[in-house]
Design a protein around this motif. Structure first.
Motif, mmCIF file in Angstrom:
data_model
loop_
_atom_site.group_PDB
_atom_site.id
_atom_site.type_symbol
_atom_site.label_atom_id
_atom_site.label_comp_id
_atom_site.label_asym_id
_atom_site.label_seq_id
_atom_site.Cartn_x
_atom_site.Cartn_y
_atom_site.Cartn_z
ATOM 1 N N PHE A 161 0.791 -1.125 -0.089
ATOM 2 C CA PHE A 161 -0.056 -0.110 0.054
ATOM 3 C C PHE A 161 0.753 1.405 -0.010
ATOM 4 O O PHE A 161 2.128 1.311 0.397
ATOM 5 N N ARG A 202 -11.178 1.702 -2.780
ATOM 6 C CA ARG A 202 -11.836 2.762 -2.277
ATOM 7 C C ARG A 202 -12.829 3.755 -3.077
ATOM 8 O O ARG A 202 -12.371 3.646 -4.434
ATOM 9 N N GLY A 226 1.247 -7.461 3.266
ATOM 10 C CA GLY A 226 2.725 -7.093 4.117
ATOM 11 C C GLY A 226 3.625 -6.617 2.785
ATOM 12 O O GLY A 226 4.885 -6.584 2.997
ATOM 13 N N PHE A 231 -0.279 5.129 12.485
ATOM 14 C CA PHE A 231 0.394 4.000 12.691
ATOM 15 C C PHE A 231 1.349 4.376 13.928
ATOM 16 O O PHE A 231 2.183 5.087 13.697
ATOM 17 N N VAL A 290 4.911 -3.346 10.532
ATOM 18 C CA VAL A 290 3.789 -2.599 9.717
ATOM 19 C C VAL A 290 3.194 -3.838 8.842
ATOM 20 O O VAL A 290 2.058 -3.477 7.941
ATOM 21 N N THR A 291 3.705 -4.766 8.797
ATOM 22 C CA THR A 291 3.073 -6.106 7.985
ATOM 23 C C THR A 291 2.426 -6.882 8.639
ATOM 24 O O THR A 291 1.599 -7.729 8.041
ATOM 25 N N PRO A 319 -2.324 -3.397 10.560
ATOM 26 C CA PRO A 319 -1.834 -2.093 10.029
ATOM 27 C C PRO A 319 -1.939 -2.242 8.581
ATOM 28 O O PRO A 319 -2.124 -1.487 7.597
ATOM 29 N N ASP A 320 -1.468 -3.586 8.047
ATOM 30 C CA ASP A 320 -1.416 -4.048 6.515
ATOM 31 C C ASP A 320 -2.828 -3.693 5.712
ATOM 32 O O ASP A 320 -2.916 -3.034 4.975
ATOM 33 N N ASN A 321 -3.876 -4.558 6.396
ATOM 34 C CA ASN A 321 -5.179 -4.201 5.786
ATOM 35 C C ASN A 321 -5.461 -2.823 5.781
ATOM 36 O O ASN A 321 -6.374 -2.469 4.785
ATOM 37 N N GLY A 361 -3.822 -0.125 5.804
ATOM 38 C CA GLY A 361 -3.099 0.668 4.832
ATOM 39 C C GLY A 361 -3.754 0.598 3.399
ATOM 40 O O GLY A 361 -3.667 1.700 2.542
ATOM 41 N N TYR A 362 -4.314 -0.603 2.902
ATOM 42 C CA TYR A 362 -4.782 -0.852 1.745
ATOM 43 C C TYR A 362 -6.037 -0.185 1.468
ATOM 44 O O TYR A 362 -6.603 0.097 0.523
ATOM 45 N N GLN A 415 -1.400 7.251 5.386
ATOM 46 C CA GLN A 415 -1.294 7.024 6.769
ATOM 47 C C GLN A 415 -0.074 7.903 7.464
ATOM 48 O O GLN A 415 0.610 8.506 6.795
#
Lengths: 590, 432
Positions: free
Chosen positions: A240, A268, A398, B146, B299-300, B304-306, B308-309, B314
């Motif tokens: 991301f 989104r 990840g 984060f 962060v993985t 947080p990973d989901n 971020g998408y 962030q």
């Protein structure tokens, strides 16, 4: 007679239905709950029970609610009027839905995908008595910049005789425009629209061809080094924030194709809105019309029901195949295929299937492969050629490309444009990793020439790594110059400012001219006495070249800066590096 | 006529099962135990077996306790009377005010029609240069913060709440430490912002299930206010606790876990909340800032990973500062062309140079000799960290831009900055 059943269980967006009549896998049914009809699809049959995924929020459904089956698989409407539309995953037009239900997507409201009122100027091309088969053109209507072929529905097997064809005139999509007779003498009435089940590939062409011609994207790094062919497939995996969305939007805007279909799958809503509001304002240089008139958006954003997210990519690819049947080049962008895979995973979990890697179902790979295989360059029965190019973004958990969806995708695509967090953190956009990505297609520029520059880049990266260990003082001036050349090419050619009006889109001709300059600098034997001097010189060169990137092609300013750069390089150049004659010749540098 | 069921078939974790008929999926029930009454929500129907998730938890529930179905899904009161009040995750008053029951609205309603959204275009100024200059916050944006536990994320959230230019604030606390709850309350009170704030607070000692309701309640109320034309800022802390509560429930229900025990639909669950952020044509907006703590600074990690998408960028909070790398506001391009012409250029140039500074630091730590260029970068890095990154800096955007030019001129020659000649001529500070 279609079957009927009753709900016997609800678990998230999956319901269990008791039914004693005949039903088919993937058949569509409606749950009658609180006066609403909620669309759903059969995903498993076991004795007298069927499990169905609901394309809506399942709140409010009770045990004992009636279910009506339709006898049909999930299908889309095909006909004139698709272009410029924005649909949800089930082909409901969202603007019309908004006019009907207001700000929110109320469950159980389904509208016609094609406007039934609008009249189209129909011109017949076949006459009474002619023999036709599926996908043969009966007549045409103009749609936006294209000649939209009105075809015999793809589901009509065998040969038919035209019994009656409507004269030239204005017709709505549901008006009868032809009557054809099958071998048994039965008449079939045809309109300008028909339905096709989304999960079946359209194969009404005479042969599939090998994709060779590049699809120009006007992104330098892609066109020159990592090309995508018309009718080919590519994927854009990336963590991301690495710029998938911006890259995807750049492609949908600047790619040299006839029609772009954007499947916003589980992403989104805001991004869809940007496209929606900006495209009508932008002009397609090819046709002079608004960009929206060559675009169809399938928006099943992340907060919309998961089951229709799964359907949305199929809806999109079916529309793409439909326009390919008209001899057009179609680009389908699926953003993101990971969300689609997750929708499969969610449903697989509810079905309590044995999970595979990271709980994805075992059929993940074959499903992904089958989807990308719907791309292709084809020769149609009338000899014209059309293509569907599929580009899918992948959002690996990840940012790790070893996960199942990325791996399954890499097996089947022809180009891999991997985005790197490292590059995006350093604000190097597009953040496609130039050395890790690959493409199996042919570039605009001969591969011997791109290969030479690629080698410089690779060496530069190696020297950069080496310098981290031995330091700058441990690096020879010669190596240091290669390193600087690599950094320079990266900064001015690989990186591209998609927010700069000029630099955002670089046409083929400009890329050719520019790349010659790059080759000349890459192969130049530059003379310096010390590293700081070289660094300063390259900083100056970079600045001038970036200024060049921002000026209109062949404008006075452009020519002036270009000359200035050439003079600047000549000052330092002492011939060319050894073994560079071949590449200079191939690149047509004098 | 509500029928009362007095036999509970099974109890597993927070989930109980009763035999009942004519119950709808998602319906609420009230269960009366020896400890009092609690709400419960229907989460699964299998013929006449109804599974319910008990808000107060399954602890102490007896098989003989009675269950009464209410015939409606979870609802919450909505009116101006909410302002200045504090509630629990199930909408009960946490302060000493009266319970509210007028104008009930359903929570977790349908999704907003994308065709009715408008392109975000308004900057939310915070006075923090790392936000305003480098990663501008935009009205209707959804952004997580984060951070690892121990970072001052709640302090940052409170400061944004006080300084951000919005009409009202809804604070959703999940698994909040009681001290943190009091901190928010006091800070907002002292800053005079309490009267435009509504709080839905689940503290760490409250039942897990209530934690799950907090985002839905907060956002349902925010949505109604936004439709009335209010610009609402929703602050959620901490979404990782929300995800963990989801994990707990799904494991109890024996769902196949996908990644580190989290349910396969974690992405959809988070997205359906974050996507409530919206700028409504002709009405107000919802902006969401949500703290997401990263277990082990990873962060993985699935949460947080989901996230971020889903979100539009962030903010990384690290070492008490918002990190320029990794922090990203995806919507900044919508607004930063209209602020000042040098905004984007300064933003890009300063970050690129700061990245080079980081490389030099690495070089230095390995004991390599430093070039003249490296010395310049070292000086720049120090200035950047103390005058831009320092969270105590509180200046408007324009001042921050001027400060940026000053910093560049102090450290570099014009052409070393990589900035286009045109802008250099206009903004480069004149000597003397």
């Amino acid at each position: 007679m279609s079957a009927k059943g009753k709900v016997s269980g609800v678990n998230g967006n999956m319901i269990t239905v008791e039914v004693s009549d005949k039903i088919a896998m993937n058949e569509v049914g409606y749950v009658l709950s609180n006066g609403k009809r909620l669309k759903s699809e059969i995903i498993r049959i076991n004795g007298d029970t069927a499990q169905m995924q609901i394309y809506e929020i399942s709140g409010g459904i009770k045990v004992g609610d009636d279910v009506e089956f339709t006898g049909e698989m999930l299908a889309v409407e095909l006909g004139p009027g698709l272009l410029g539309q924005i649909y949800d995953g089930l082909q409901n037009p969202l603007p019309e839905l908004a006019a009907r239900t207001g700000f929110f997507l109320e469950p159980g409201v389904y509208l016609d995908a094609l406007d039934r009122q609008k009249k189209w100027a129909f011109t017949p091309v076949v006459g009474k008595g002619e023999t036709v088969a599926a996908a043969d053109t009966l007549g045409t209507v103009p749609e936006a910049a294209f000649t939209h072929r009105i075809m015999v529905p793809f589901s009509f097997l065998g040969e038919y005789t035209v019994d009656w064809i409507a004269p030239e005139g204005e017709y709505a999509v549901a008006d009868k425009i032809a009557v054809i007779k099958d071998a048994g003498g039965n008449s079939h009435d045809l309109t300008m629209m028909f339905e096709w089940p989304v999960k079946r590939a359209v194969k009404c062409y005479s042969e599939r061809l090998k994709p060779v011609k590049p699809m120009v994207t006007q992104v330098r790094l892609i066109d020159t080094f990592l090309p995508v062919a018309l009718g080919g497939t590519f994927c854009i995996p990336g963590p991301f924030g690495a710029g998938k969305t911006v890259l995807q939007q750049t492609l949908s805007r600047h790619a040299d194709v006839d029609i772009v279909i954007i499947a916003a799958c589980g992403e989104r809503a805001g991004e869809v809105v940007e496209t929606l509001k900006e495209f009508p304002e932008l002009t397609d240089p090819k046709t002079g019309r608004s960009l929206m008139e060559r675009t169809v958006i399938i928006a099943n954003t992340s907060s919309m029901p998961v089951a229709s997210r799964e359907a949305s990519v199929y809806t999109a690819v079916t529309l793409a195949e439909y326009y390919r049947q008209m001899g057009l080049n179609v680009l389908l962008i699926a953003d993101s295929t990971s969300r689609w895979a997750q929708a499969m995973r969610e449903m697989s979990g509810r079905l309590e299937e044995i999970p595979g890697d990271e709980a994805f179902p075992a059929y993940l790979e074959s499903t992904i492969a089958a989807f990308y295989e719907r791309a292709g360059l084809v020769r149609l029965k009338d000899g014209s050629v059309g293509s569907v190019t599929i580009g899918g973004t992948v959002s690996p958990a990840g940012g790790n490309f070893d996960e199942p969806v990325t791996q399954a995708t890499l097996k089947v695509v022809g180009a891999f444009l991997g985005l790197s967090r490292e590059r995006s953190d350093a604000r190097k956009y597009p953040a496609i990793h130039p050395l890790e990505s690959w493409s199996k297609y042919k570039s605009l520029i001969p591969s011997s020439v791109t290969g030479y520059v690629y080698d410089v880049m690779r060496k530069s990266a190696e020297i950069d790594q080496m310098m981290k260990v031995v330091g700058e003082e441990g690096t020879s001036l010669e190596d240091f110059l290669i390193y600087l050349k690599g950094e320079y090419v990266d900064a001015v050619y690989f990186q591209q400012n998609s927010f700069d009006p000029v630099d955002a889109a670089v046409p083929t001709e400009r890329q050719h001219r520019y790349f010659k300059l790059i080759v000349r600098i890459a192969a130049a034997n530059l003379k310096f006495t010390e590293k700081d001097e070289a660094r300063r010189w390259f900083a100056g060169l970079r600045l001038k070249t970036l200024d060049l990137n921002g000026t209109a092609y062949l404008s006075d300013e452009f020519l002036r800066i270009e000359k200035e750069i050439e003079a600047f390089v000549e000052e330092r150049r002492d011939g060319y590096l050894p073994h560079s004659e071949a590449v200079l010749k191939a690149a047509e540098v004098k | 006529m509500d029928k009362i069921y007095s036999k509970i078939e099974s109890i597993s974790g927070n989930v109980i099962t009763v035999k009942a008929k004519n119950v709808a999926y998602g319906e609420l029930a009230e269960i009366t135990t020896s400890f009092g009454t609690s709400l419960a929500e229907v989460i699964k129907l299998d013929r006449d077996m109804v599974s319910l998730q008990v808000f107060a938890g399954g602890r102490g529930v007896s098989t003989g306790d009675s269950v009464r179905f209410l015939g409606n899904p979870m609802r919450v009161s909505f009116s101006d009377n909410l302002l200045g009040r504090v509630f629990t995750g199930s909408g009960e008053p946490r302060d000493n005010g009266p319970a509210l029951s007028e104008n009930l609205i359903t929570i977790a309603g349908p999704s907003f029609n994308p065709a009715k959204r408008i392109v975000p275009s308004k900057i939310v100024r915070t006075g923090i240069p790392m936000i305003d200059l480098f990663n501008t916050l935009v009205e209707s944006q959804k952004l997580p913060i984060f951070s690892i536990s121990g970072e001052p994320y709640n302090e940052l959230l409170a400061r944004i709440a006080l300084q951000a230019e919005v009409d009202m604030i809804i604070l959703g606390g999940m698994g909040l430490k009681y001290d943190d709850y009091l901190y928010f309350k006091e800070t907002l009170e002292e800053g005079g912002a309490l009267s435009r704030t509504i709080m839905y607070i689940h503290t760490a000692s409250d039942p897990t299930v209530e934690c799950l309701m907090v985002p839905d309640i907060s956002l349902a109320v925010a949505e109604k206010f936004a439709l009335q034309g209010k610009r609402v800022l929703v602050l959620l802390t901490d979404m990782t606790n929300f995800a963990d509560a989801k994990k707990e429930i799904s494991i109890t229900q024996e769902q196949v876990p996908s990644n580190r025990g989290y349910p396969g639909d974690l992405y959809s669950q988070l997205a359906s909340r974050y996507e409530k952020a919206v700028d409504i044509d002709g009405a107000g907006s919802i902006t969401i800032l949500a703290v997401t703590t990263m277990p082990g600074d990873d962060v993985t990690h699935p949460v947080p990973d989901n996230t971020g998408y889903i979100t539009e960028g962030q903010y990384y909070l690290k070492g008490g500062r918002i990190e320029p790398f990794g922090s990203l506001s995806r919507l900044k391009q919508q607004v930063n062309a209209k602020t000042r012409e040098d905004h984007r250029t300064i933003m890009d140039a300063m970050i690129k140079l700061y990245a080079s500074y980081k490389d030099t630091l690495e070089k230095k730590s390995m004991g390599f000799s430093l070039s003249g260029w490296d010395e310049k970068l070292l000086k720049y890095g120090y200035l950047f960290e103390s005058k831009m990154m320092n969270l105590s800096v509180n200046i408007p955007l324009e001042e921050a831009l001027d400060e940026g030019w000053k910093m560049l001129a102090e450290c570099f020659d014009k052409q070393e900055t990589g900035i286009k000649t045109e802008l250099i001529e206009k903004f480069w500070p004149k000597e003397g």
